[in-house]
Design an enzyme around this catalytic site. Sequence first.
Site, PDB file in Angstrom:
ATOM      1  N   GLY A 151     -55.433  53.707 101.946  1.00 52.86           N
ATOM      2  CA  GLY A 151     -54.754  53.808 100.666  1.00 52.86           C
ATOM      3  C   GLY A 151     -55.769  53.713  99.548  1.00 52.86           C
ATOM      4  CD  GLN A 178     -58.474  50.807  95.262  1.00 53.40           C
ATOM      5  OE1 GLN A 178     -57.491  51.382  95.701  1.00 53.40           O
ATOM      6  NE2 GLN A 178     -59.309  50.135  96.033  1.00 53.40           N
ATOM      7  CB  CYS A 213     -59.247  45.804  98.818  1.00 51.54           C
ATOM      8  SG  CYS A 213     -59.100  46.792  97.324  1.00 51.54           S
ATOM      9  CG  LEU A 214     -61.263  51.564 100.513  1.00 51.80           C
ATOM     10  CD1 LEU A 214     -60.872  53.002 100.222  1.00 51.80           C
ATOM     11  CD2 LEU A 214     -62.269  51.501 101.649  1.00 51.80           C
ATOM     12  CG  HIS A 237     -53.525  46.604  99.228  1.00 50.69           C
ATOM     13  ND1 HIS A 237     -54.325  45.600  99.726  1.00 50.69           N
ATOM     14  CD2 HIS A 237     -54.343  47.408  98.498  1.00 50.69           C
ATOM     15  CE1 HIS A 237     -55.575  45.791  99.308  1.00 50.69           C
ATOM     16  NE2 HIS A 237     -55.617  46.883  98.563  1.00 50.69           N
ATOM     17  CD  GLU A 238     -53.538  51.233  98.159  1.00 55.66           C
ATOM     18  OE1 GLU A 238     -54.106  51.320  97.057  1.00 55.66           O
ATOM     19  OE2 GLU A 238     -54.126  50.845  99.186  1.00 55.66           O
ATOM     20  CG  HIS A 254     -55.141  48.400  93.816  1.00 53.79           C
ATOM     21  ND1 HIS A 254     -56.272  47.713  93.445  1.00 53.79           N
ATOM     22  CD2 HIS A 254     -55.231  48.552  95.162  1.00 53.79           C
ATOM     23  CE1 HIS A 254     -57.013  47.461  94.514  1.00 53.79           C
ATOM     24  NE2 HIS A 254     -56.401  47.955  95.582  1.00 53.79           N
TER      25      HIS A 254
HETATM   26 NI    NI Z   1     -57.133  47.882  97.505  1.00 55.55          NI
END
Ligand code: NI
Length: 162
Positions: free
Chosen positions: A46, A51, A91-92, A133-134, A137
Amino acid sequence: MALRNIVEDGDPILRKHCRPVDEVSDRIKMILDDMVDTMREANGVGLAAPQVGIIRRMFVAEPDPETGQVYYFVNPEIVTVEGSQESEEGCLSVPGYMGRVDRPEKITIKGLDRDGKPQEHTFEGFEAIVMCHEFDHLEGILYTDKAKEIYEITNEPEEAEE
Ligand code: NI
């Protein structure tokens, strides 16, 4: 399509409350496509617009890369949440760490898709974790804010990160 740089924790962009997308224009579609490329390149499941430095309410997700089913959510709204489960997520934007978070077991989200058409989907289990989670953000929230436990990971390229 192109890869975009992923913003990392500590950058104030990740803490912004994202603004709605006015229209799913060609430019927005291009950003969404870039986000999918960027997510896949980073082995993520995701990726949310902030991000990649875009403070707009949209994210992409591919919870099961085996199926290649990509979800695009523009201006998402949570319709219902049900139950609870404990996640193990990364998380990226927070490389090298994972953590456990209490998440709903099931979530229904509505919003626009990549064509600007209204859609509504219900997700359970791991997919529900990814979507929560997304969505977070877009509110400037990172999983690390909610995690009961955060731990460092070493060389686990197979681990899915959002
Ligand atoms: Ni994330």
